[in-house]
Design a protein around this motif. Sequence first.
Motif, PDB file in Angstrom:
ATOM      1  N   ALA A 224      70.670 -11.752  69.501  1.00 30.49           N
ATOM      2  CA  ALA A 224      70.785 -11.699  70.967  1.00 30.49           C
ATOM      3  C   ALA A 224      72.185 -12.098  71.432  1.00 30.49           C
ATOM      4  N   LEU A 225      72.857 -12.975  70.686  1.00 33.90           N
ATOM      5  CA  LEU A 225      74.141 -13.504  71.156  1.00 33.90           C
ATOM      6  C   LEU A 225      75.364 -12.705  70.702  1.00 33.90           C
ATOM      7  N   ALA A 226      75.232 -11.942  69.616  1.00 30.79           N
ATOM      8  CA  ALA A 226      76.417 -11.283  69.042  1.00 30.79           C
ATOM      9  C   ALA A 226      77.153 -10.426  70.070  1.00 30.79           C
ATOM     10  N   THR A 227      76.401  -9.656  70.838  1.00 27.63           N
ATOM     11  CA  THR A 227      77.037  -8.783  71.826  1.00 27.63           C
ATOM     12  C   THR A 227      77.695  -9.595  72.937  1.00 27.63           C
ATOM     13  N   VAL A 228      77.040 -10.675  73.332  1.00 25.25           N
ATOM     14  CA  VAL A 228      77.594 -11.520  74.406  1.00 25.25           C
ATOM     15  C   VAL A 228      78.912 -12.126  73.941  1.00 25.25           C
ATOM     16  N   VAL A 229      78.899 -12.679  72.725  1.00 25.12           N
ATOM     17  CA  VAL A 229      80.100 -13.294  72.149  1.00 25.12           C
ATOM     18  C   VAL A 229      81.241 -12.266  72.089  1.00 25.12           C
ATOM     19  N   SER A 230      80.920 -11.058  71.616  1.00 27.79           N
ATOM     20  CA  SER A 230      81.950 -10.022  71.469  1.00 27.79           C
ATOM     21  C   SER A 230      82.436  -9.512  72.820  1.00 27.79           C
ATOM     22  N   ALA A 231      81.505  -9.251  73.728  1.00 25.24           N
ATOM     23  CA  ALA A 231      81.889  -8.667  75.019  1.00 25.24           C
ATOM     24  C   ALA A 231      82.781  -9.618  75.802  1.00 25.24           C
ATOM     25  N   LEU A 232      82.507 -10.907  75.707  1.00 24.20           N
ATOM     26  CA  LEU A 232      83.255 -11.876  76.510  1.00 24.20           C
ATOM     27  C   LEU A 232      84.429 -12.487  75.758  1.00 24.20           C
ATOM     28  N   ASP A 233      84.476 -12.283  74.428  1.00 18.73           N
ATOM     29  CA  ASP A 233      85.469 -12.959  73.589  1.00 18.73           C
ATOM     30  C   ASP A 233      85.389 -14.474  73.795  1.00 18.73           C
ATOM     31  N   VAL A 234      84.177 -14.988  73.797  1.00 16.52           N
ATOM     32  CA  VAL A 234      83.952 -16.433  73.885  1.00 16.52           C
ATOM     33  C   VAL A 234      83.318 -16.866  72.562  1.00 16.52           C
ATOM     34  N   THR A 235      84.029 -17.692  71.812  1.00 17.50           N
ATOM     35  CA  THR A 235      83.554 -18.027  70.467  1.00 17.50           C
ATOM     36  C   THR A 235      83.054 -19.462  70.348  1.00 17.50           C
ATOM     37  N   ASN A 236      83.003 -20.168  71.487  1.00 14.51           N
ATOM     38  CA  ASN A 236      82.394 -21.498  71.513  1.00 14.51           C
ATOM     39  C   ASN A 236      80.942 -21.374  71.925  1.00 14.51           C
ATOM     40  N   VAL A 237      80.039 -21.642  71.003  1.00 18.06           N
ATOM     41  CA  VAL A 237      78.618 -21.560  71.327  1.00 18.06           C
ATOM     42  C   VAL A 237      78.018 -22.956  71.167  1.00 18.06           C
ATOM     43  N   VAL A 238      77.346 -23.426  72.195  1.00 20.26           N
ATOM     44  CA  VAL A 238      76.712 -24.748  72.148  1.00 20.26           C
ATOM     45  C   VAL A 238      75.205 -24.540  72.167  1.00 20.26           C
TER      46      VAL A 238
ATOM     47  N   ALA B  43      72.082 -19.259  62.951  1.00 15.02           N
ATOM     48  CA  ALA B  43      72.561 -18.561  64.149  1.00 15.02           C
ATOM     49  C   ALA B  43      74.026 -18.154  63.960  1.00 15.02           C
ATOM     50  N   ALA B  44      74.830 -19.069  63.411  1.00  9.02           N
ATOM     51  CA  ALA B  44      76.252 -18.777  63.207  1.00  9.02           C
ATOM     52  C   ALA B  44      76.432 -17.609  62.233  1.00  9.02           C
ATOM     53  N   ARG B  45      75.690 -17.622  61.132  1.00 10.05           N
ATOM     54  CA  ARG B  45      75.767 -16.532  60.152  1.00 10.05           C
ATOM     55  C   ARG B  45      75.398 -15.199  60.787  1.00 10.05           C
ATOM     56  N   SER B  46      74.355 -15.248  61.598  1.00  8.91           N
ATOM     57  CA  SER B  46      73.845 -14.032  62.217  1.00  8.91           C
ATOM     58  C   SER B  46      74.856 -13.436  63.200  1.00  8.91           C
ATOM     59  N   ILE B  47      75.505 -14.303  63.982  1.00  9.31           N
ATOM     60  CA  ILE B  47      76.530 -13.810  64.923  1.00  9.31           C
ATOM     61  C   ILE B  47      77.719 -13.262  64.130  1.00  9.31           C
ATOM     62  N   ALA B  48      78.156 -14.035  63.117  1.00 11.91           N
ATOM     63  CA  ALA B  48      79.331 -13.629  62.330  1.00 11.91           C
ATOM     64  C   ALA B  48      79.102 -12.285  61.658  1.00 11.91           C
ATOM     65  N   ALA B  49      77.871 -12.052  61.164  1.00 12.56           N
ATOM     66  CA  ALA B  49      77.567 -10.808  60.460  1.00 12.56           C
ATOM     67  C   ALA B  49      77.586  -9.603  61.398  1.00 12.56           C
ATOM     68  N   ARG B  50      77.538  -9.855  62.715  1.00 11.33           N
ATOM     69  CA  ARG B  50      77.435  -8.755  63.677  1.00 11.33           C
ATOM     70  C   ARG B  50      78.665  -8.613  64.569  1.00 11.33           C
ATOM     71  N   THR B  51      79.720  -9.345  64.238  1.00 20.33           N
ATOM     72  CA  THR B  51      80.925  -9.278  65.069  1.00 20.33           C
ATOM     73  C   THR B  51      82.142  -9.016  64.181  1.00 20.33           C
ATOM     74  N   MET B  52      83.255  -8.615  64.795  1.00 20.40           N
ATOM     75  CA  MET B  52      84.429  -8.312  63.972  1.00 20.40           C
ATOM     76  C   MET B  52      85.065  -9.609  63.466  1.00 20.40           C
ATOM     77  N   PRO B  53      85.795  -9.528  62.334  1.00 22.19           N
ATOM     78  CA  PRO B  53      86.335 -10.750  61.718  1.00 22.19           C
ATOM     79  C   PRO B  53      87.149 -11.612  62.674  1.00 22.19           C
ATOM     80  N   LEU B  54      87.947 -10.967  63.533  1.00 23.43           N
ATOM     81  CA  LEU B  54      88.773 -11.712  64.488  1.00 23.43           C
ATOM     82  C   LEU B  54      87.912 -12.667  65.322  1.00 23.43           C
ATOM     83  N   THR B  55      86.736 -12.193  65.698  1.00 21.20           N
ATOM     84  CA  THR B  55      85.811 -13.000  66.479  1.00 21.20           C
ATOM     85  C   THR B  55      85.072 -13.992  65.572  1.00 21.20           C
TER      86      THR B  55
END
Length: 362
Positions: free
Chosen positions: A288-302, A318-330
């Motif tokens: 659910a968060l991968a797209t939000v993180v990528s769209a906003l370029d916000v990499t601080n998740v609390v 959760a961190a692994r799951s987001i990382a697996a679905r976003t580009m390396p830069l993110t």
Amino acid sequence: MATPEDARRANRSLLLRALHREGPRSRADLAKRTGLTRATVSAIVRDLLDDHLVEELGLDPAGGVGKPATLVGIDVGSRHVLCLDLSEPSRFVGAVVNLAGKVVVRRTYDRTSTTGRSALKLVRHICADLLGDAEHALLGIGIASPGVIDADGVVVTAAHLGWAGLALRAQLTTEFGLPVAVVNNANAAALAELTFGDGSTTNLIYVRVDEGVGAGLVLDGRLFTGSSYAAGEIGHVVVDPDGARCACGKRGCLETEVSDPLLSQRLEATGSDGPAILDRAGEHLGIALATVVSALDVTNVVLSGSDPVTTETFRAAAARSIAARTMPLTADRLVVRASTFAFDDALIGAAARVLDVELGIR
Ligand SMILES: [Zn+2]
């Protein structure tokens, strides 16, 4: 047009904000930091001293040559805020919070699925109780509620409380004669981090898991509420089309996979399979968060919530799951961390909103 009273209020806020952010300062230092003249700073400080919002704290030990300067700081005990957190299925929490965001008094109230009018009655009862506890001047009442809350403090919809179109702020203002702020609980939690955290974060995605799942978005140092005050309402994003039926009618909503009562029940029922369940829940949150993180370029998740959510297993998944679905830069910059204020986050954030509205402290 700005009146002298507007200017006075703005200057007071400017000084209080500086003192809140940086701690006690001399008048000369405050003038330097705010760009106001020495005379203006002295006049405002006198005004704030008269109101007991600031106090003199003795001579500045770091003062340079010449006449030593007196430090001025916010008198954090001079005002209290009455705060309520309505997030949990089994209880409401009430607290008296000071100007530093510290909980001074805490009370919990059994609510076992109380909703609708009786939930409102309980809220009034808690406010009345807390009024009796408060020993200092009151700045106002802050309420963190699940659901969509508009700018006028109307609870547009809060399914878990059975509220829709409830003018909560207006009702409580009339009843208690105090300023009232009503804010979504995940947004409140994000505000707690922004106002009382270490000050380093200007962009963050704050996910709170309680009876539901919600996110508070802080973008460039401001809470982002969206075009219909529903920003961060990620609870009904489908993460598993074959998942369990949700109260909203869909299958496999994030709330059916991650929210507190369901996750706790699942953990209790399986006994030894805890890590696998937390892994799966963390993965679903990440989807659910991968797209939000990528769209906003916000990499601080609390992440905050009840016990299962605060475990390292859940956070790592959760961190692994987001990382697996976003580009390396993110993914390389991604940080998924626990809340600074644990489960007091929404209460303290409700106080933060009142401080912002009434004193301009944020
Ligand atoms: Zn749903």
